[in-house]
Design an enzyme around this catalytic site. Structure first.
Site, PDB file in Angstrom:
ATOM      1  N   GLN A 176       0.734  -1.067   0.445  1.00 33.85           N
ATOM      2  CA  GLN A 176      -0.176   0.381  -0.104  1.00 33.85           C
ATOM      3  C   GLN A 176       0.668   1.370   0.193  1.00 33.85           C
ATOM      4  O   GLN A 176       2.233   1.187  -0.108  1.00 33.85           O
ATOM      5  CB  GLN A 176      -0.568  -0.220   1.405  1.00 33.85           C
ATOM      6  CG  GLN A 176      -2.172  -1.338   1.464  1.00 33.85           C
ATOM      7  CD  GLN A 176      -3.006  -1.109   2.178  1.00 33.85           C
ATOM      8  OE1 GLN A 176      -2.978   0.018   2.656  1.00 33.85           O
ATOM      9  NE2 GLN A 176      -3.342  -2.536   2.798  1.00 33.85           N
ATOM     10  N   GLU A 213      -4.162  -0.412   5.858  1.00 31.53           N
ATOM     11  CA  GLU A 213      -3.245  -0.201   6.645  1.00 31.53           C
ATOM     12  C   GLU A 213      -3.736   0.708   6.565  1.00 31.53           C
ATOM     13  O   GLU A 213      -4.258   2.017   6.341  1.00 31.53           O
ATOM     14  CB  GLU A 213      -2.059  -0.164   5.873  1.00 31.53           C
ATOM     15  CG  GLU A 213      -1.209  -1.061   5.807  1.00 31.53           C
ATOM     16  CD  GLU A 213       0.565  -1.551   5.312  1.00 31.53           C
ATOM     17  OE1 GLU A 213       0.607  -0.569   5.691  1.00 31.53           O
ATOM     18  OE2 GLU A 213       0.899  -2.542   4.723  1.00 31.53           O
ATOM     19  N   GLN A 295       7.704   7.605  10.500  1.00 25.83           N
ATOM     20  CA  GLN A 295       8.347   6.016  11.094  1.00 25.83           C
ATOM     21  C   GLN A 295      10.600   6.720  11.135  1.00 25.83           C
ATOM     22  O   GLN A 295      10.570   6.109   9.546  1.00 25.83           O
ATOM     23  CB  GLN A 295       8.227   5.021  11.160  1.00 25.83           C
ATOM     24  CG  GLN A 295       8.788   3.543  11.500  1.00 25.83           C
ATOM     25  CD  GLN A 295       8.299   2.796  11.920  1.00 25.83           C
ATOM     26  OE1 GLN A 295       7.978   1.052  10.843  1.00 25.83           O
ATOM     27  NE2 GLN A 295       6.924   2.145  12.575  1.00 25.83           N
ATOM     28  N   VAL A 296      11.407   6.130  11.604  1.00 32.21           N
ATOM     29  CA  VAL A 296      12.234   6.692  11.045  1.00 32.21           C
ATOM     30  C   VAL A 296      13.374   4.822  10.230  1.00 32.21           C
ATOM     31  O   VAL A 296      12.366   3.679  10.766  1.00 32.21           O
ATOM     32  CB  VAL A 296      13.054   6.564  12.470  1.00 32.21           C
ATOM     33  CG1 VAL A 296      13.731   5.513  13.121  1.00 32.21           C
ATOM     34  CG2 VAL A 296      14.774   7.039  12.060  1.00 32.21           C
ATOM     35  N   PHE A 297      13.937   5.696   9.635  1.00 31.47           N
ATOM     36  CA  PHE A 297      14.540   4.504   8.997  1.00 31.47           C
ATOM     37  C   PHE A 297      15.930   3.608   9.721  1.00 31.47           C
ATOM     38  O   PHE A 297      15.983   3.953  10.768  1.00 31.47           O
ATOM     39  CB  PHE A 297      15.658   4.545   7.597  1.00 31.47           C
ATOM     40  CG  PHE A 297      14.402   4.030   6.790  1.00 31.47           C
ATOM     41  CD1 PHE A 297      13.072   4.108   5.943  1.00 31.47           C
ATOM     42  CD2 PHE A 297      15.348   4.370   4.982  1.00 31.47           C
ATOM     43  CE1 PHE A 297      12.750   4.257   4.794  1.00 31.47           C
ATOM     44  CE2 PHE A 297      14.388   3.795   4.134  1.00 31.47           C
ATOM     45  CZ  PHE A 297      13.184   3.870   3.798  1.00 31.47           C
ATOM     46  N   LEU A 298      15.534   1.803  10.278  1.00 27.62           N
ATOM     47  CA  LEU A 298      16.294   1.403  10.428  1.00 27.62           C
ATOM     48  C   LEU A 298      18.200   1.488   9.884  1.00 27.62           C
ATOM     49  O   LEU A 298      17.896   2.066   8.854  1.00 27.62           O
ATOM     50  CB  LEU A 298      15.951  -0.145  10.798  1.00 27.62           C
ATOM     51  CG  LEU A 298      15.210  -0.484  11.587  1.00 27.62           C
ATOM     52  CD1 LEU A 298      14.845  -2.113  11.598  1.00 27.62           C
ATOM     53  CD2 LEU A 298      15.582  -0.611  13.149  1.00 27.62           C
ATOM     54  N   ASP A 366      -1.815 -10.110  10.783  1.00 30.95           N
ATOM     55  CA  ASP A 366      -0.731  -9.856   9.964  1.00 30.95           C
ATOM     56  C   ASP A 366       0.656  -9.561  10.589  1.00 30.95           C
ATOM     57  O   ASP A 366       1.520  -9.331  10.279  1.00 30.95           O
ATOM     58  CB  ASP A 366      -0.582  -8.461   9.322  1.00 30.95           C
ATOM     59  CG  ASP A 366      -0.093  -8.381   8.237  1.00 30.95           C
ATOM     60  OD1 ASP A 366       0.089  -9.297   7.193  1.00 30.95           O
ATOM     61  OD2 ASP A 366       0.066  -7.086   7.712  1.00 30.95           O
ATOM     62  N   GLU A 371      12.161  -9.397  12.093  1.00 32.43           N
ATOM     63  CA  GLU A 371      13.224  -8.864  12.327  1.00 32.43           C
ATOM     64  C   GLU A 371      14.117  -9.365  13.265  1.00 32.43           C
ATOM     65  O   GLU A 371      13.337  -8.521  14.256  1.00 32.43           O
ATOM     66  CB  GLU A 371      13.335  -8.106  11.180  1.00 32.43           C
ATOM     67  CG  GLU A 371      13.088  -7.568   9.892  1.00 32.43           C
ATOM     68  CD  GLU A 371      13.219  -6.782   9.116  1.00 32.43           C
ATOM     69  OE1 GLU A 371      14.323  -6.220   9.678  1.00 32.43           O
ATOM     70  OE2 GLU A 371      11.889  -6.492   8.286  1.00 32.43           O
ATOM     71  N   ASP A 387       6.019  -3.367  11.864  1.00 31.54           N
ATOM     72  CA  ASP A 387       4.725  -3.159  10.885  1.00 31.54           C
ATOM     73  C   ASP A 387       3.357  -4.113  11.733  1.00 31.54           C
ATOM     74  O   ASP A 387       3.070  -4.956  11.707  1.00 31.54           O
ATOM     75  CB  ASP A 387       5.155  -4.660   9.589  1.00 31.54           C
ATOM     76  CG  ASP A 387       4.285  -4.524   8.422  1.00 31.54           C
ATOM     77  OD1 ASP A 387       3.600  -3.756   8.475  1.00 31.54           O
ATOM     78  OD2 ASP A 387       4.750  -5.669   7.680  1.00 31.54           O
TER      79      ASP A 387
END
Length: 512
Positions: A176, A213, A295-298, A366, A371, A387
């Site tokens: 999405q 979502e 949301q911050v990137f890893l 879902d 990870e 997620d």
């Protein structure tokens, strides 16, 4: 001859009149059935569904409202509902755990807690830069949790909410609409736009894998994870954007082509994705203001590698075969999970139970993969809570299958039990603590208040299931800092994990 014609004419009129009566009768029955609408098994099972929630078999898409933070404030009491803990359950839980040494157990849950910067400095004599809040967040990722410094996270959330946007492009691989924001400092974050208002409930006829979502679910879950003390969810904040100056003018070419003005003169976009990226499902501002989650990137996997593993409690993602093995056998954990080397020793099975407790509270069906960081050498990795966009879809229905890992495996981290017990037994309930945390987000209110009694109801069920485990297995077997199955060797654990990850990369999520 004239008589025969008259008879035929009379007969034809009679047949025509009878046909009209039959058609009228059928139409009346059809309309009555249509107005009533089919009722799902889920709704019937709850027994207290509001008649206004699903008046027909399928929901129509609601209008897209203005961001709640820009509208009139809701002055109603968010805790105007009756709820009290089960006194019998509480007393039994207290009696069964009064002799447990929780301090000792908690110390053994994660024996070595070291940050990424300290680990690299010690093992590789490598310095990690900390020039901005992104780098400070990355350098303080720990071997026990994603973060531990609340003030540092609050500073990062402020930057995610206020930093000027340099570039916007479509996020590849999403089912999405998702964008990647690149800020002026060249750091990045994921943006999910608001599609519906807080009150919108998932259509019970939609499968979990095709549900819309919800951006606010990501925000609320980050706060709930923090309130529960897990600290394994990714920092996420609400942000209200000007679609013209902050999205359209910063967008890459292929994204910019999907913007248009609606008949109501609102600025809209379609973007590109697998589901719901079409004009019928366009996302529109009022007239060009839009809320979303940031949301911050890893950190990049080339620098901080991660493992990607399939959950043993993954659903079928199939319209034809809807029931997975774990949903039909209460012996599934004992026979199929505890016997796997990657779950037979260490913290991984306890992490799995934690994440399903979180999912049950938020109604997230879902959960197909998880990870974990693969960077701290011999230190055990933990499941990152990622997620949650399809959470908080139903306040009237509790999917009890989500909590089956707890019920089947009957193990629980002592710190998790203490946290849940504290919220279940004290005046400051779980939802009051969550509401207090959510009120600090710039886009508050984040959740519709109807989700609060749903969460308290689910917490009560969790405590009941924990009591069942205590009574059937014994407290010492249930509350463990680490799980160890003496019947399974841990010699080949790493090889099996690598084999599983390799298979998962070839076997992406499918719907049939």
């Amino acid at each position: 001859m004239r008589c025969n014609i008259k008879r035929l004419f009379t007969l034809a009129i009679g047949v025509f009149a009878a046909t009209l009566v039959i058609i009228s009768f059928s139409k009346d029955n059809y309309e009555r059935e249509w107005k009533q609408g089919p009722q799902s098994n889920e709704a019937r099972a709850v027994g207290h569904q509001s008649p206004d929630l699903f008046p027909v078999g399928q929901n129509s898409l609601p209008h897209q409202p203005i961001p709640p933070s820009l509208g009139e404030k809701d002055l109603s009491d968010p805790f105007n509902f009756l709820f009290s803990s089960n006194k019998i359950t509480l007393r039994k839980l207290y009696d069964l755990t009064k002799n447990v040494d929780f301090d000792q157990l908690r110390q053994n849950e994660c024996k070595k807690n070291i940050t990424l910067s300290k680990f690299w400095e010690k093992s590789e004599q490598r310095n990690v830069p900390e020039d901005d809040n992104w780098e400070r967040f990355y350098s303080n990722i720990g071997s026990c949790s994603v973060y531990s410094d609340d003030q540092m996270i609050d500073n990062l959330l402020h930057d995610l909410n206020t930093s000027p946007i340099k570039h916007v492009h479509i996020m590849d691989g999403g089912t999405q609409v998702k964008f990647v924001f690149t800020f002026k400092n060249d750091k990045q974050a994921v943006f999910k736009p608001m599609r519906f208002g807080r009150d919108y409930e998932s259509d019970p006829n939609h499968f979990y894998f095709s549900d819309f979502e919800r951006h606010h679910a990501e925000i609320a879950t980050f706060h709930l994870d923090r309130v529960l003390g897990f600290r394994r969810a990714i920092p996420t904040v609400g942000r209200v954007l000007n679609m013209t100056t902050e999205l359209f003018e910063k967008a890459e070419k292929k994204l910019k082509k999907t913007f248009f003005f609606s008949p109501a003169k609102n600025f809209c976009f379609v973007s590109r994705c697998d589901y719901y990226c079409d004009t019928t499902h366009a996302i529109c501002g009022l007239p060009d203001m839009k809320e979303g989650s940031v949301q911050v990137f890893l950190p990049d996997e080339s620098a901080v590698p991660r493992k990607h593993n399939r959950s043993p409690y993954r659903r079928t993602y199939s319209k034809k075969n809807q029931v997975a093995e774990w949903q039909s056998s209460m012996n599934y954990c004992t026979d199929k999970v505890k016997t796997k080397r990657q779950y037979a020793h260490g913290r991984r099975l306890l992490d799995l139970v934690d994440i399903h407790i979180l999912d049950y509270l938020i109604g997230n069906q879902d959960r197909h993969h998880f990870e974990s960081f693969n960077v701290f050498n011999d230190l055990p990795s933990y499941a990152i809570h990622l997620d949650h966009g399809r959470a908080f879809g139903r306040s009237d229905f509790d999917d009890d299958d989500i909590i089956l890992p707890l019920r089947q495996c009957c193990i629980l981290r002592p710190s998790t039990f203490q946290t849940l017990m504290n919220f279940y037994s004290t005046p400051k309930s779980l939802t009051k603590a969550l509401h207090e945390s959510l009120s600090k987000d710039p886009a508050h209110p984040i959740l519709a208040y109807k989700h609060y009694p749903a969460m308290e109801r689910r917490l009560a069920k969790i405590m009941s299931h924990i009591l069942e485990c205590f009574e059937s297995r014994g407290v010492a077997e249930v509350l463990v800092a680490e799980y160890n199955n003496p019947d399974v060797s841990d010699a080949e654990q790493n090889d099996e994990e690598q084999s599983e990850e390799h298979q998962d990369k070839k076997d992406d999520k499918k719907t049939v």
